[in-house]
Design an enzyme around this catalytic site. Structure first.
Site, mmCIF file in Angstrom:
data_model
loop_
_atom_site.group_PDB
_atom_site.id
_atom_site.type_symbol
_atom_site.label_atom_id
_atom_site.label_comp_id
_atom_site.label_asym_id
_atom_site.label_seq_id
_atom_site.Cartn_x
_atom_site.Cartn_y
_atom_site.Cartn_z
ATOM 1 N N ARG A 65 0.822 -1.210 0.000
ATOM 2 C CA ARG A 65 0.000 0.000 0.000
ATOM 3 C C ARG A 65 0.862 1.269 0.000
ATOM 4 N NH1 ARG A 65 -3.134 2.751 4.346
ATOM 5 N NH2 ARG A 65 -5.009 3.663 3.412
ATOM 6 N N HIS A 69 0.369 4.334 -2.596
ATOM 7 C CA HIS A 69 0.106 5.706 -2.136
ATOM 8 C C HIS A 69 1.242 6.652 -2.509
ATOM 9 C CE1 HIS A 69 -3.400 5.247 0.899
ATOM 10 N NE2 HIS A 69 -3.525 4.393 -0.100
ATOM 11 N N ASN A 97 -3.753 8.729 4.573
ATOM 12 C CA ASN A 97 -2.609 8.103 5.242
ATOM 13 C C ASN A 97 -2.636 8.215 6.764
ATOM 14 O OD1 ASN A 97 -1.388 7.424 2.733
ATOM 15 N ND2 ASN A 97 -0.536 9.493 2.571
ATOM 16 N N HIS A 196 -6.348 -5.932 -2.598
ATOM 17 C CA HIS A 196 -7.161 -6.034 -1.383
ATOM 18 C C HIS A 196 -7.475 -7.479 -1.030
ATOM 19 C CE1 HIS A 196 -8.739 -1.598 -1.349
ATOM 20 N NE2 HIS A 196 -7.440 -1.707 -1.135
#
Length: 323
Positions: A65, A69, A97, A196
């Site tokens: 992740r 990001h 975040n 996911h």
């Protein structure tokens, strides 16, 4: 004649200089970028990532992740890793975040280990890319050759992070638009969302879905409500797995969940809700190798988003601050 030859020579020299400048500033990423300057890079990173995941399986999803990001905010440049300074407010406390992005200490450990074997050579941005790949592989997912050669940003932007990272409340059009703006196709969107299949989400990310939405399996919703109270402020940080079947194993079960209306996030279920991506979800649910192949393709494409190369940026000694 001498004059024209001199003019030709000067022109040729200018072209050579211009070519040198443009080629260095537009340098391409490559899979063998550190083959000579840091031959033990991959084994060094993998050892630290493996150790972190053995301590906590969830860490693999957290490292993956971080790469996502980072790349979605001004490109894959390690800007997410920077702490706030007097001159800029960084990305760590942006809405997507804050109290959510994690694994920064593991990246610190990797950077320290890499600096021991080849100091001042490997960027934090590249470390993120390798750690993401290793996390997927260690948790049972596909392997791929990571393209490297990124340099690190010298600044970060909280506003860019707030605007650039799709929220878990995003609808399908918003998701497609944001991915397309970065050169990622609708198929890339669905494949990358398959990340996911590992990891967990906080109650604040799925509370509205389990209490207010109708395209959700009722038993699934009730089970999640047991650990995520309706009222805001109560149990906000309680966690639930994004994939209820195999939450620490990288496979295609995430897509089966969507078909069963058991997507945890609103943005997850949007991928299978009567829209243009339903067919892709169905295909991935039936063909895990197709998902794996498309996931690898999409990860490599995502890693190509606006890297700093050539003389741009720097190679940080400490991933949390500029040199």
């Amino acid at each position: 004649m001498a004059s024209s030859f001199s003019t030709f020579s000067q022109t040729l020299l200018l072209l050579v200089v211009f070519w040198g400048i443009t080629s260095s500033s537009n340098a391409q990423l490559s899979t063998d970028y550190y083959s000579k300057s840091c031959p033990n890079l991959f084994s060094t990173v993998k050892f630290t990532v493996h150790s972190a995941i053995m301590k906590e399986a969830r860490m693999g999803a957290s490292l993956l992740r971080l790469f996502f990001h980072d790349c979605f905010v001004n490109g894959c440049d390690g800007s997410l890793l920077l702490d706030d300074t007097s001159s800029f407010t960084g990305e760590k406390n942006a809405v997507p975040n804050r109290n959510s992005a994690r694994g920064f200490d593991v990246i610190d450990d990797i950077k320290s280990a890499v600096e021991n074997v080849c100091p001042g050579v490997v960027s934090c941005a590249d470390i993120l890319a390798i750690a993401a790949r290793d996390s997927v592989k260690i948790l049972g997912g596909p392997n791929w050759d990571v393209k490297l050669g990124r340099r690190d940003a010298r600044s970060a932007s909280q506003a860019a992070a707030n605007n650039g990272i799709p929220a878990p409340t995003s609808n399908l059009n918003r998701l497609i638009s944001r991915f397309n703006a970065l050169g990622l196709s609708t198929r890339d969107l669905v494949a990358l969302s398959g990340a996911h299949t590992i990891g967990q989400a906080r109650c604040t990310s799925f509370r509205a879905r389990i209490y207010n939405e109708s395209n959700i399996d009722l038993s699934f919703a009730k089970t999640k409500q047991n650990n995520c109270p309706r009222s805001s402020g109560s149990g906000d940080n309680n966690l639930a797995p994004l994939d209820i079947q195999t939450p620490t194993y990288f496979d295609n079960k995430y897509f089966n969940n969507l078909i069963d209306k058991r997507g945890l996030l609103h943005s997850d279920q949007e991928l299978f809700n009567g829209g243009s991506t339903d067919s892709i979800v169905r295909a991935y649910s039936k063909n895990p190798s197709s998902f794996s192949s498309d996931f690898v393709t999409a990860m490599i494409k995502m890693g190509d988003i606006s890297p700093l190369t050539g003389s741009k940026g720097e190679i940080r000694k400490n991933c949390r601050r500029v040199n």
